[in-house]
Enzyme design. Structure first.
Site, PDB file in Angstrom:
ATOM      1  N   GLU A  34      -4.053  -9.006   0.284  1.00  0.00           N
ATOM      2  CA  GLU A  34      -4.473  -8.797   1.679  1.00  0.00           C
ATOM      3  C   GLU A  34      -5.993  -8.780   1.674  1.00  0.00           C
ATOM      4  O   GLU A  34      -6.598  -8.038   0.885  1.00  0.00           O
ATOM      5  CB  GLU A  34      -3.903  -7.477   2.192  1.00  0.00           C
ATOM      6  CG  GLU A  34      -3.988  -7.337   3.694  1.00  0.00           C
ATOM      7  CD  GLU A  34      -3.269  -6.084   4.181  1.00  0.00           C
ATOM      8  OE1 GLU A  34      -2.111  -5.844   3.777  1.00  0.00           O
ATOM      9  OE2 GLU A  34      -3.893  -5.341   4.947  1.00  0.00           O
ATOM     10  N   GLU A  42       0.815  -1.216   0.000  1.00  0.00           N
ATOM     11  CA  GLU A  42       0.000   0.000   0.000  1.00  0.00           C
ATOM     12  C   GLU A  42       0.848   1.265   0.000  1.00  0.00           C
ATOM     13  O   GLU A  42       0.605   2.200   0.763  1.00  0.00           O
ATOM     14  CB  GLU A  42      -0.948   0.004   1.204  1.00  0.00           C
ATOM     15  CG  GLU A  42      -1.915  -1.166   1.169  1.00  0.00           C
ATOM     16  CD  GLU A  42      -3.003  -1.108   2.236  1.00  0.00           C
ATOM     17  OE1 GLU A  42      -2.957  -0.218   3.114  1.00  0.00           O
ATOM     18  OE2 GLU A  42      -3.914  -1.942   2.188  1.00  0.00           O
TER      19      GLU A  42
END
Ligand code: GAL
Length: 811
Positions: free
Chosen positions: A504, A428
Site C-alpha cells: 500500500e 495492517e
C-alpha cells in the site's frame, strides 16, 4: 476447415443443450421484496410482504441516504492513523444509513426437483446473513464480503412455492469505511443431478508453463455415492469454443477429487498485455447417461517471486503498477454492476496500471472475470481485522470461528482466475506486534497454501519494526509494506525473502480541480473548505507522495512494485477531514468519486503508460483577481523536457532532474506570474526535437454544457450503464474550472436516470435525485438501459446555460 468448425460448433451447441438439462444456474435478480427493520416472522413463507419495496438485486439499501452526520458519529482514536486520544469523528462510514437490519424475500422459480440437488450461491451479502427457505434457517454467513453457498435440497418443498428470505444486519462501529448494505452482489440458484461436480468444485492449474507447452491439470470434486463408477470426458477449448484437447477416463469415486492432465502445445500465455483465456470442461457419464457438465474459464500463466527475479510473470521480472480499490462504486454504492466495474478497470488500465488490490476484502466474481478479460493482475485480499479489534464490532467478533472458512471460500470461489497472482491474508492487523501474531499469520498462510499451492501469500504491514522483530514478516511469501518508505531498506536487510512489495503506497490526498497557495509539501494539511490541493504535495502523517515510492522502485531492484492507495475515491474515511462536517468520502483517489481523473491521474500515467504519451498541465488558467500573482505551473509528462509559455512569453525550458525528488518525475515552473490568456507547453523528446504541445486557456463566463458518454451503445438488459460526463463551458468551449452550477437531468426512451455524482467529498446532495451542482465545472451522471431496444434521449439543463441533449442507442 469450414466443415470442422461447423462440426465443432454443432458439438458445442449440443453439449450446452445437454448441460442445461443436467445443470441449471438461475440468477435471482428480479422479483424481490425488501424492508428495513427487525421484522418478526418475516422468514415465514406466508408472511405478507405486499407493502414491502419491490426491488431487483444487486441492491444497496443505504446509498440513497440521506447523508447524516449523526449516523456514524464516533468518539474514537484511530490507532492506524497514529492517534492516541479519542476525538469526535463523522463521515467515517460515509454518513449513510447502513446500520441496522434489512429483510429480503422472493419466491424461487419452479423447478422439477425429482432426483435433483439445489444450492444457493451468494456472491456476497452485507452482512451477518441468515438465509431461510420456507421458514427454516438454512445457514448463516457473517462476513459481508465473502461468497458462500448452501445446499438447500432438504429445505425445498417438491410441490408448490418455495420462499427464500434473507435477514441481514449491520452493527454500528463495524467498519472503517462505507461497507454498503444488503444483497449488493448476485444471488444464484444451482440445480444439478445427484451425481455432479460440487459448487466451486472444478479447479484448473498449470504446473508447467512455457512458450512451447503447458501442462493443464483439471481437478473436480464430486457429489456422488462412494465407489460410484463414472466416465469423465475432460476437454480444453479456446475462446472461440474450438476443442483443443480432450481425454476420457473411467473412474471410481472414492471421495478424492478426480484429476486429468493434458498437454497443450504452443499455449497463448495470459498476461496484462495479452489476456488469453481458455475453457476447461468436464462431462460425467453414468453408463451412457450424461449426468453433469461443468466448465470453468482459466488462463495459462506462471507466477513466481524470489530474491533473484523479484516478481515474475511467465518468467519475466516486472514491477507491479497496482492500485488499491475499495468495493464501492461511488454513487451506485456497494451494489455491483458489470458496466460500472468495467469502466473503473478500463480507466485504471488507460492510466497504465497492470494490477489491483481488492482492499481490504474478498472481491466479487464479476470483478475478477473482468480482470481476467481486460488483463489486470490482482492481489485478492481477505481481512482488515483478525482477532484484535480495529472497530468495536468489526470482524474480530467472528475471526476465531470463521477465518478458516472465509479463506477457504475466497480461494475456492476465485482460484481459477488467472488474474489473481497473490492472496493477501490481512491488512495492517494489530497482531503484527502482538504475542502469537506470527502464529496466526503462519496458520492463515498455511491454509492458503493448502487450498492453493500455486500462489504466494502476503500481508500489508505497517508495524514494520515489530513485524521484523517477532518473525511475523519473515514467514510470509511476500513481505508487503504499507507506506514507511524509510523502512524499506531495513526490511530488505533484515528479512530473508530478498525483495519487498509496496502493498500500500502514497495515500496522497487531493480534490479534483482545487489548487491551494502557497504551493508546498504538507502533511495532514486542512483548509476551511475541507478540500485538499491538486498540486499533489499533500499526504498524511503516515503517508507520502508518489515520487517517494517511485524512487525506491527505480533505484532498488529488490522493490517489486506497488499498490497505490487508491485508484478511486471511496465512501467514508474522509482523511484529513474526519473531524470536519460535511465530508463523507475519501480524498486519496487518483480519480474522484465520480471516476473523473484528478491531476494525479496524469502523474501516474506519465510513468506507467508505456503505450501512449502524456502531456498534462496544471493548474487551470482562470484566476480572476490574481493577475500579477505567482501561480506555479506543473507539467506531468513522460517527455524528458519542456518549455512553458504564458501568452507567448517563455517561462523557461526545463528538464527532469534525477537529483531532486520532485523534479525527477515532474516538470515545475514555480515562479510563473499569472496573466489571463494562454498557457502553453511544448514538450521535447530524448533527441531534443519538439514532440507535442498542449494549451490551456482562461475561460470566460459559463454559457453552455458539453456531454460525453463513456459508451453510446448499451445492451437492452435493464442493467447496462452509460456514464455521461458533463462540463460547464464558455462560448469558446473552454472548461469553466470553478463553475458550481445546479443542473437537472431528464432521461426518456429506452432507459432511465440512475445516479449522479460530482466528486465533491463535502457534497450532501443525494446521488439518486436527477439534479446536482457541478463541482469545479464537472460532474458525471449515469443512465441505465431498459430491457427494450431503442434510443435513450438525455437532456441536461442549468439556469442561464444552453441545455444540451444527447442520444444513446440501446440494442
Ligand atoms: C492505511 C489503511 C487503509 C487506509 C489508508 C489511508 O493505513 O490500510 O485502509 O486507511 O491507510 O491512508
Amino acid at each position: 476447415m469450414k466443415k470442422r468448425m461447423a462440426v465443432t460448433l454443432w458439438a458445442t451447441m449440443a453439449v450446452s443443450l445437454l448441460s442445461a438439462q443436467v445443470r441449471k444456474e438461475i440468477y435471482l435478480n428480479k422479483g424481490w421484496s425488501f424492508q428495513r427493520g427487525d421484522i418478526k416472522g418475516a422468514e415465514q413463507p406466508d408472511f405478507n410482504d405486499q407493502n414491502w419495496q419491490k426491488i431487483n438485486i444487486p441492491h444497496d439499501w443505504a446509498i440513497t441516504g440521506p447523508f447524516d452526520k449523526e449516523i456514524d458519529k464516533q468518539t474514537v482514536a484511530i490507532t492506524q492513523n497514529g492517534e492516541t486520544i479519542p476525538s469526535e469523528k463523522t463521515g467515517r462510514t460515509g454518513a449513510l444509513p447502513y446500520i441496522g437490519v434489512g429483510w429480503y424475500r422472493t419466491t424461487l422459480p419452479k423447478e422439477s426437483l425429482a432426483g435433483r440437488r439445489a444450492s444457493i450461491i451468494f456472491d456476497g451479502a452485507m452482512s451477518e446473513a441468515r438465509v431461510y427457505i420456507n421458514g427454516k434457517e438454512v445457514g448463516f454467513w457473517p462476513y459481508g464480503y465473502n461468497s458462500f453457498h448452501f445446499d438447500i435440497t432438504p429445505f425445498l418443498g417438491v410441490e408448490g412455492e418455495n420462499v427464500l428470505a434473507v435477514r441481514l444486519e449491520n452493527q454500528p462501529e463495524s467498519s472503517r469505511w462505507y461497507p454498503g448494505a444488503g444483497l449488493y452482489r448476485p444471488v444464484r440458484l444451482l440445480f444439478t443431478n445427484e451425481t455432479a461436480v460440487v459448487p466451486w468444485g472444478l479447479s484448473v492449474t498449470t504446473p508447467v508453463v512455457s512458450d512451447s507447452l503447458a501442462q493443464i491439470s483439471i481437478k473436480a470434486e464430486l457429489n456422488a455415492h462412494q465407489n460410484k463408477k463414472l466416465r469423465a470426458v475432460t476437454t480444453v477449448l479456446d475462446q472461440k469454443s474450438h476443442v483443443l484437447l480432450t481425454k476420457e477416463a473411467n473412474l471410481v469415486w472414492r471421495g478424492i477429487p478426480i484429476e486429468e492432465n493434458l498437454i497443450l502445445e504452443r499455449p497463448a500465455l495470459w498476461s496484462p498485455e495479452r489476456p488469453a483465456l481458455y475453457l476447461a470442461k468436464i462431462e460425467l457419464y453414468d453408463g451412457d447417461r450424461l449426468v453433469d457438465v461443468d466448465s470453468v474459464r482459466f488462463g495459462i500463466r506462471e507466477v513466481k517471486v524470489n530474491a533473484h527475479g523479484g516478481f515474475m510473470l511467465n518468467g519475466k521480472s516486472r514491477k507491479i503498477k497496482g492500485v488499491c480499490l475499495h468495493h464501492d462504486l461511488g454513487p451506485l454504492g456497494a451494489a455491483i454492476n458489470k458496466a460500472a466495474l468495467k469502466r473503473q478497470l478500463l480507466i485504471m488500465k488507460e492510466m497504465g496500471a497492470d494490477a489491483i488490490r481488492t482492499a481490504h476484502n474478498m472481491p466479487s466474481p464479476w470483478q475478477m472475470e473482468l480482470c481476467d478479460e481486460l488483463g489486470l493482475m490482482v492481489m485478492a485480499e481477505s481481512f482488515d481485522e483478525w482477532k484484535a479489534a480495529k472497530c468495536k464490532n468489526g470482524y474480530n467478533r467472528f475471526f476465531d470461528q470463521w477465518a478458516e472458512r472465509d479463506l477457504v471460500n475466497l480461494i475456492r470461489c476465485h482460484r481459477n482466475h488467472p488474474s489473481i497472482v497473490m492472496w493477501s491474508i490481512g491488512n495492517e492487523v494489530p497482531e503484527q506486534s502482538m504475542d502469537g501474531g506470527n502464529r496466526i499469520a503462519k496458520r492463515l498462510q498455511d491454509i492458503c497454501h493448502r487450498e492453493d499451492p500455486t500462489r504466494p501469500v502476503t500481508i500489508g504491514m505497517d508495524r514494520v519494526d515489530n513485524a521484523i522483530a517477532n518473525n511475523f514478516a519473515a514467514l510470509l511469501d511476500v513481505p508487503g509494506l504499507n507506506y514507511r518508505t524509510h523502512r524499506y531498506q531495513t526490511a530488505y536487510d533484515k528479512l530473508p525473502q530478498g525483495f519487498i512489495l509496496g502493498s500500500e503506497t502514497a495515500s496522497t490526498v487531493s480534490s479534483r480541480g482545487v489548487y491551494k497557495y502557497p504551493v508546498q509539501p504538507y502533511q495532514q494539511k486542512t483548509y476551511p473548505d475541507a478540500q485538499s490541493s491538486s498540486y499533489d504535495l499533500e499526504s498524511c502523517s503516515w503517508s507520502n507522495l508518489p515520487e517517494e515510492d517511485w524512487e525506491l522502485q527505480d533505484d532498488k531492484p529488490w522493490v517489486i512494485g506497488e499498490f497505490v492507495w487508491t485508484g478511486f475515491d471511496y465512501l467514508g474515511e474522509p482523511t484529513p477531514y474526519d473531524q470536519v462536517w460535511p465530508s463523507r468520502s475519501s480524498y486519496f483517489g487518483i480519480c474522484d468519486l465520480a471516476g473523473l481523473p484528478k491531476d494525479r491521474y496524469y502523474l501516474y500515467r506519465s510513468k506507467w503508460n508505456q503505450e501512449a504519451h502524456t502531456l498534462h498541465l496544471l493548474p487551470h488558467w482562470t484566476w480572476p483577481g490574481k493577475e500579477g500573482d505567482i501561480i506555479p505551473v506543473y507539467c506531468y509528462t513522460d517527455f524528458p523536457e519542456a518549455e512553458l509559455f504564458v501568452n507567448g512569453v517563455s517561462q523557461g525550458r526545463i528538464k527532469k532532474n534525477p537529483a531532486s525528488k520532485l523534479d525527477r518525475y515532474r516538470l515545475r515552473w514555480n515562479k510563473v506570474v499569472y496573466q489571463p490568456g494562454t498557457l502553453k507547453v511544448v514538450a521535447y523528446n530524448e533527441n531534443g526535437a519538439i514532440a507535442q504541445e498542449r494549451e490551456v486557456h482562461t475561460a470566460g463566463k459559463p454559457t453552455g454544457l458539453r456531454l460525453s458518454a463513456d459508451r453510446n451503445q448499451l445492451i437492452a438488459d435493464g442493467v447496462d450503464l452509460s456514464f455521461i460526463t458533463v462540463e460547464v463551458i464558455d462560448s469558446e468551449g473552454n472548461l469553466c474550472p470553478d463553475a458550481a452550477v445546479p443542473l437537472s437531468f431528464t432521461v426518456e426512451g429506452s432507459g432511465s436516470f440512475k445516479a449522479v455524482c460530482n466528486g465533491d467529498a463535502t457534497s450532501l446532495e443525494p446521488f439518486h435525485i436527477p439534479q446536482m451542482k457541478t463541482f469545479n465545472g464537472k460532474l458525471v451522471f449515469i443512465v441505465q438501459a431498459a430491457e427494450k431496444k431503442g434510443a435513450i434521449r438525455v437532456k441536461v439543463s442549468g439556469a442561464q446555460l444552453k441545455s444540451e441533449r444527447m442520444a444513446l442507442e440501446v440494442e
